[in-house]
Design an enzyme around this catalytic site. Structure first.
Site, PDB file in Angstrom:
ATOM      1  N   ASP A   1     -28.213  29.550 -17.985  1.00 43.36           N
ATOM      2  CA  ASP A   1     -26.954  29.369 -17.087  1.00 43.36           C
ATOM      3  C   ASP A   1     -25.848  28.239 -17.709  1.00 43.36           C
ATOM      4  O   ASP A   1     -24.969  28.053 -17.029  1.00 43.36           O
ATOM      5  CB  ASP A   1     -27.669  28.717 -15.572  1.00 43.36           C
ATOM      6  CG  ASP A   1     -28.404  27.514 -15.671  1.00 43.36           C
ATOM      7  OD1 ASP A   1     -28.346  27.107 -16.775  1.00 43.36           O
ATOM      8  OD2 ASP A   1     -28.554  27.028 -14.520  1.00 43.36           O
ATOM      9  N   SER A   2     -26.305  27.803 -18.938  1.00 42.39           N
ATOM     10  CA  SER A   2     -25.294  27.062 -19.672  1.00 42.39           C
ATOM     11  C   SER A   2     -24.080  28.031 -19.878  1.00 42.39           C
ATOM     12  O   SER A   2     -22.799  27.431 -20.474  1.00 42.39           O
ATOM     13  CB  SER A   2     -25.769  26.467 -20.911  1.00 42.39           C
ATOM     14  OG  SER A   2     -26.375  27.665 -21.650  1.00 42.39           O
TER      15      SER A   2
ATOM     16  N   ASP B   1     -32.164  32.735 -17.113  1.00 38.63           N
ATOM     17  CA  ASP B   1     -32.114  31.468 -16.127  1.00 38.63           C
ATOM     18  C   ASP B   1     -31.515  32.093 -14.727  1.00 38.63           C
ATOM     19  O   ASP B   1     -30.547  32.927 -14.280  1.00 38.63           O
ATOM     20  CB  ASP B   1     -30.980  30.444 -16.466  1.00 38.63           C
ATOM     21  CG  ASP B   1     -31.511  29.403 -17.058  1.00 38.63           C
ATOM     22  OD1 ASP B   1     -32.769  28.874 -16.955  1.00 38.63           O
ATOM     23  OD2 ASP B   1     -30.714  28.815 -18.062  1.00 38.63           O
TER      24      ASP B   1
ATOM     25  N   GLU C   1     -35.643  26.164 -12.739  1.00 36.93           N
ATOM     26  CA  GLU C   1     -35.988  24.515 -12.821  1.00 36.93           C
ATOM     27  C   GLU C   1     -36.831  23.848 -11.755  1.00 36.93           C
ATOM     28  O   GLU C   1     -36.483  24.398 -10.687  1.00 36.93           O
ATOM     29  CB  GLU C   1     -34.602  23.973 -12.989  1.00 36.93           C
ATOM     30  CG  GLU C   1     -33.836  24.368 -14.204  1.00 36.93           C
ATOM     31  CD  GLU C   1     -32.355  23.577 -14.280  1.00 36.93           C
ATOM     32  OE1 GLU C   1     -32.101  22.851 -13.421  1.00 36.93           O
ATOM     33  OE2 GLU C   1     -31.358  23.965 -15.200  1.00 36.93           O
TER      34      GLU C   1
ATOM     35  N   GLU D   1     -36.741  19.222 -21.373  1.00 44.93           N
ATOM     36  CA  GLU D   1     -35.430  18.956 -21.764  1.00 44.93           C
ATOM     37  C   GLU D   1     -35.282  17.218 -21.911  1.00 44.93           C
ATOM     38  O   GLU D   1     -35.313  16.958 -20.621  1.00 44.93           O
ATOM     39  CB  GLU D   1     -34.478  19.894 -20.902  1.00 44.93           C
ATOM     40  CG  GLU D   1     -33.004  19.287 -21.223  1.00 44.93           C
ATOM     41  CD  GLU D   1     -31.663  20.135 -20.751  1.00 44.93           C
ATOM     42  OE1 GLU D   1     -32.131  21.406 -20.228  1.00 44.93           O
ATOM     43  OE2 GLU D   1     -30.786  20.113 -21.012  1.00 44.93           O
TER      44      GLU D   1
HETATM   45  O1  KIV Z   1     -29.084  26.927 -19.775  1.00 44.70           O
HETATM   46  C1  KIV Z   1     -29.464  26.495 -20.993  1.00 44.70           C
HETATM   47  O2  KIV Z   1     -28.856  26.832 -21.941  1.00 44.70           O
HETATM   48  C2  KIV Z   1     -30.908  25.963 -20.866  1.00 44.70           C
HETATM   49  C3  KIV Z   1     -31.413  25.363 -22.084  1.00 44.70           C
HETATM   50  C4  KIV Z   1     -30.557  24.145 -22.455  1.00 44.70           C
HETATM   51  C5  KIV Z   1     -32.845  25.097 -22.087  1.00 44.70           C
HETATM   52  O3  KIV Z   1     -31.446  25.809 -20.009  1.00 44.70           O
END
Ligand code: KIV
Length: 273
Positions: free
Chosen positions: A53-54, A92, A124, A191
């Site tokens: 979700d980044s 995610d 998460e 993380e």
């Molecule tokens: O969303 C993401 O890219 C992540 C990583 C940083 C582990 O959760």
């Protein structure tokens, strides 16, 4: 490239990842949110692709990961999945699609799996999300956990600083890691926590841990593709190793193109019909 196209490729599974962890072979994971980058990662033989979700930050320019929607994550995931032959693809679950309501969590996870063709989901949190994890697993969907700095809770933390530096928070994190293993997560992202704690967690559970800013003792590592390639520039935490400075190269190439267009250097005779 042609070798990749003709190769008889064996797909990575959770069994492969568990075997790698058991045999001490480190797991390499990177993010991808689209077909083109996922193709390159798969060609390079990355083990796990995370449709993180980044994408909210990197692709859409939001300040946090909170605004990205389930539909948007499914779009990114299905674009990546279409490219992949070998890597295990984890998606995610976005903020607001699984917390506090396990039925909604199951529906969200099923939509991701059905509409994107991904292999697993990631969410998460610890004890507060185990009911959701149980329900998602009951549908046969593999779940990756995520502890430590959990960016969807940024408004509660108030900062992206290192997590679990106090004894109390470290003990809670270890307890949650054991709980997530007990409930059937196939792997766990850790993380931005102290390296000593990540080592202790890794040695205390039997599933693979994947670290980001968690030192070298985890079973694998993950980075955001755009960060490690130097496409993003502002984000520069200590744990980030940049393997290329692509932003400079890309801007240079664009400037070159503009010059060629303005000077009528492009297209030349061999570039026309
Ligand atoms: O969303 C993401 O890219 C992540 C990583 C940083 C582990 O959760």
């Amino acid at each position: 490239m042609s070798q990749y196209l003709s190769e008889n490729i064996t797909k990575i599974t959770t069994n492969t990842l568990q075997r790698m962890r058991n045999e001490g072979e480190r797991i390499a994971m990177l993010t991808a949110y689209d077909y083109s980058i996922a193709t390159l990662l798969d060609m390079a033989k990355i083990d796990v692709i995370l449709v993180g979700d980044s994408a909210a930050n990197v692709m859409a320019g939001y300040k946090t990961t909170l605004p990205i929607t389930l539909d948007e994550m499914i779009y990114h995931a299905s674009s990546g999945v279409r490219a992949v032959k070998r890597a295990w693809v984890v998606v995610d679950m976005p903020f607001g699609t699984y917390q506090g309501n396990s039925k909604m969590a199951l529906n969200s996870a099923i939509r991701i799996m059905k509409e994107s063709g991904a292999d697993a989901i990631k969410l998460e949190g610890g004890e507060e999300v185990v009911e959701s994890i149980d329900r998602i697993l009951s549908a046969g969907i593999p779940v990756m956990g995520h502890l430590g700095l959990t960016p969807q809770s940024i408004n509660k933390f108030g900062t992206y600083a290192v997590r679990a530096t106090s004894e109390e928070e470290a003990a809670k994190l270890l307890e949650n890691a054991k709980l997530l293993e007990e409930h059937g997560c196939f792997s766990l992202v850790l993380e931005k926590i102290p390296a000593t704690l990540a080592k202790k967690v890794t040695e205390s559970i039997h599933i693979p841990t994947i670290g980001i800013g968690a030192g070298g003792a985890t079973s694998g590592q993950v980075l955001v593709f755009h960060d490690m390639m130097g496409i993003t520039q502002q984000f520069s935490p200590r744990f980030l190793r940049r393997y290329l400075n692509l932003s400079e190269e890309i801007v240079g190439a664009i400037e070159h193109y503009i010059e060629d267009v303005k000077s009528c250097e492009f297209p030349n005779e061999s570039e026309q019909y």
